[in-house]
Design a protein around this motif. Sequence first.
Motif, short mmCIF file in Angstrom:
data_model
loop_
_atom_site.label_atom_id
_atom_site.label_comp_id
_atom_site.label_asym_id
_atom_site.label_seq_id
_atom_site.Cartn_x
_atom_site.Cartn_y
_atom_site.Cartn_z
N THR A 1 19.51 32.57 -7.16
CA THR A 1 19.29 31.87 -8.43
C THR A 1 18.72 30.47 -8.29
OG1 THR A 1 21.57 31.06 -8.43
CG2 THR A 1 21.14 33.13 -9.60
N CYS A 2 18.80 29.88 -7.12
CA CYS A 2 18.40 28.48 -6.97
C CYS A 2 17.17 28.33 -6.07
CB CYS A 2 19.57 27.66 -6.41
SG CYS A 2 20.95 27.52 -7.57
N SER A 3 16.71 27.11 -6.00
CA SER A 3 15.54 26.80 -5.18
C SER A 3 15.86 26.93 -3.70
CB SER A 3 15.09 25.36 -5.47
OG SER A 3 16.06 24.45 -4.97
N HIS A 4 14.80 26.94 -2.90
CA HIS A 4 14.97 27.02 -1.45
C HIS A 4 15.79 25.84 -0.94
CE1 HIS A 4 14.11 27.55 2.79
NE2 HIS A 4 13.70 26.30 2.82
N GLU A 5 15.53 24.65 -1.46
CA GLU A 5 16.24 23.45 -1.01
C GLU A 5 17.75 23.59 -1.26
OE1 GLU A 5 15.37 19.90 -3.21
OE2 GLU A 5 16.11 18.61 -1.62
N THR A 6 18.12 24.07 -2.44
CA THR A 6 19.54 24.24 -2.77
C THR A 6 20.16 25.34 -1.91
OG1 THR A 6 19.04 23.56 -5.04
CG2 THR A 6 21.17 24.61 -4.66
N ALA A 7 19.44 26.43 -1.75
CA ALA A 7 19.95 27.54 -0.94
C ALA A 7 20.13 27.11 0.52
CB ALA A 7 19.01 28.74 -1.03
N GLN A 8 19.20 26.33 1.05
CA GLN A 8 19.32 25.88 2.44
C GLN A 8 20.49 24.92 2.60
OE1 GLN A 8 17.40 27.00 5.19
NE2 GLN A 8 19.19 26.06 6.13
N ALA A 9 20.68 24.02 1.65
CA ALA A 9 21.82 23.10 1.71
C ALA A 9 23.14 23.88 1.65
CB ALA A 9 21.74 22.08 0.58
N ALA A 10 23.17 24.93 0.82
CA ALA A 10 24.37 25.79 0.75
C ALA A 10 24.58 26.52 2.07
CB ALA A 10 24.23 26.78 -0.40
N GLN A 11 23.52 26.99 2.69
CA GLN A 11 23.61 27.67 3.98
C GLN A 11 24.20 26.74 5.04
OE1 GLN A 11 23.05 30.79 5.19
NE2 GLN A 11 23.47 30.13 7.27
N ASP A 12 23.68 25.52 5.10
CA ASP A 12 24.15 24.56 6.10
C ASP A 12 25.62 24.22 5.88
OD1 ASP A 12 21.55 24.56 7.05
OD2 ASP A 12 21.01 22.67 6.08
N TYR A 13 26.00 23.99 4.64
CA TYR A 13 27.38 23.65 4.30
C TYR A 13 28.30 24.83 4.61
CZ TYR A 13 31.18 21.94 1.21
OH TYR A 13 32.38 21.53 0.67
N THR A 14 27.90 26.02 4.24
CA THR A 14 28.71 27.22 4.49
C THR A 14 28.89 27.43 6.00
OG1 THR A 14 27.93 28.24 2.45
CG2 THR A 14 28.85 29.71 4.11
N GLN A 15 27.81 27.28 6.75
CA GLN A 15 27.89 27.46 8.20
C GLN A 15 28.85 26.43 8.82
OE1 GLN A 15 26.28 30.01 9.80
NE2 GLN A 15 27.47 29.43 11.58
N ALA A 16 28.77 25.19 8.35
CA ALA A 16 29.66 24.15 8.88
C ALA A 16 31.12 24.48 8.57
CB ALA A 16 29.28 22.79 8.28
N LEU A 17 31.39 24.94 7.36
CA LEU A 17 32.77 25.31 7.00
C LEU A 17 33.23 26.51 7.81
CD1 LEU A 17 32.69 24.85 3.11
CD2 LEU A 17 33.78 23.37 4.80
N HIS A 18 32.34 27.47 8.00
CA HIS A 18 32.68 28.68 8.75
C HIS A 18 33.08 28.32 10.20
CE1 HIS A 18 32.37 33.08 9.49
NE2 HIS A 18 32.19 32.66 10.73
N ILE A 19 32.28 27.49 10.83
CA ILE A 19 32.55 27.08 12.21
C ILE A 19 33.92 26.41 12.29
CG2 ILE A 19 31.88 25.38 13.97
CD1 ILE A 19 28.95 26.02 13.22
N ARG A 20 34.19 25.51 11.36
CA ARG A 20 35.46 24.79 11.39
C ARG A 20 36.63 25.72 11.05
NH1 ARG A 20 31.30 21.59 10.59
NH2 ARG A 20 31.35 19.40 11.14
N MET A 21 36.41 26.66 10.14
CA MET A 21 37.47 27.58 9.75
C MET A 21 37.88 28.46 10.92
SD MET A 21 39.15 28.15 7.02
CE MET A 21 39.58 29.22 5.70
N ARG A 22 36.94 28.80 11.75
CA ARG A 22 37.22 29.65 12.91
C ARG A 22 37.82 28.85 14.06
NH1 ARG A 22 37.90 34.12 10.64
NH2 ARG A 22 36.08 35.26 9.96
N GLY A 23 37.97 27.54 13.85
CA GLY A 23 38.61 26.72 14.87
C GLY A 23 37.67 26.23 15.95
N ALA A 24 36.40 26.50 15.81
CA ALA A 24 35.43 26.05 16.81
C ALA A 24 35.15 24.56 16.60
CB ALA A 24 34.13 26.84 16.68
N VAL A 25 34.84 23.90 17.67
CA VAL A 25 34.50 22.48 17.60
C VAL A 25 33.00 22.39 17.35
CG1 VAL A 25 34.46 20.30 18.85
CG2 VAL A 25 36.36 21.90 19.18
N PRO A 26 32.61 21.68 16.30
CA PRO A 26 31.17 21.54 16.02
C PRO A 26 30.48 20.79 17.16
CG PRO A 26 32.51 20.66 14.21
CD PRO A 26 33.43 20.98 15.32
N PRO A 27 29.21 21.07 17.41
CA PRO A 27 28.47 20.36 18.45
C PRO A 27 28.48 18.85 18.21
CG PRO A 27 27.19 22.21 17.60
CD PRO A 27 28.40 22.06 16.73
#
Length: 154
Positions: A98-124
């Motif tokens: 439903t949203c622009s590429h910019e919004t979708a990419q920002a959501a992807q980045d945010y989701t990936q960051a939350l996913h990494i942290r939720m799994r207990g991995a240490v972000p780079p």
Amino acid sequence: MDGVTGGTVLALAGVLLGTSGTLVGQYLATRVERQRDRGQRAALQRAERKTAIVDFLTAAQRVELILDRREIGLLVTEDPADEKLHDLWLAKKTLELTCSHETAQAAQDYTQALHIRMRGAVPPQGEPTKREYRHSFMEAARKALGSSGPGIVR
């Protein structure tokens, strides 16, 4: 011109004026209707984007709550983390539709960051924090909803 010819010419002029008036009136009415329709479609599209953004933020907030509780050593509620991550990824996919590429990419980045942290991995090292990712998403979402002006200082 005699009386009959003058009357005929005047009658024809009246018909031409009447026809012209009708055509101009129909054109203006059609134009207004098209503008109204465009406005309604834009409002519906904005509402759809807003719903997708709110759904995504709801899912992200649930994941952030779990992460914050873990970070300060509090018990995590009985809701399984996998279910929350599933909801988050699903909401993110709705944004892509439903949203622009910019919004979708920002959501992807945010989701990936939350996913990494939720799994207990240490972000780079040097990777932005989850709050910085959220800020980027919020600014993209503000633009998607037509908000103007400078970004919000966080």
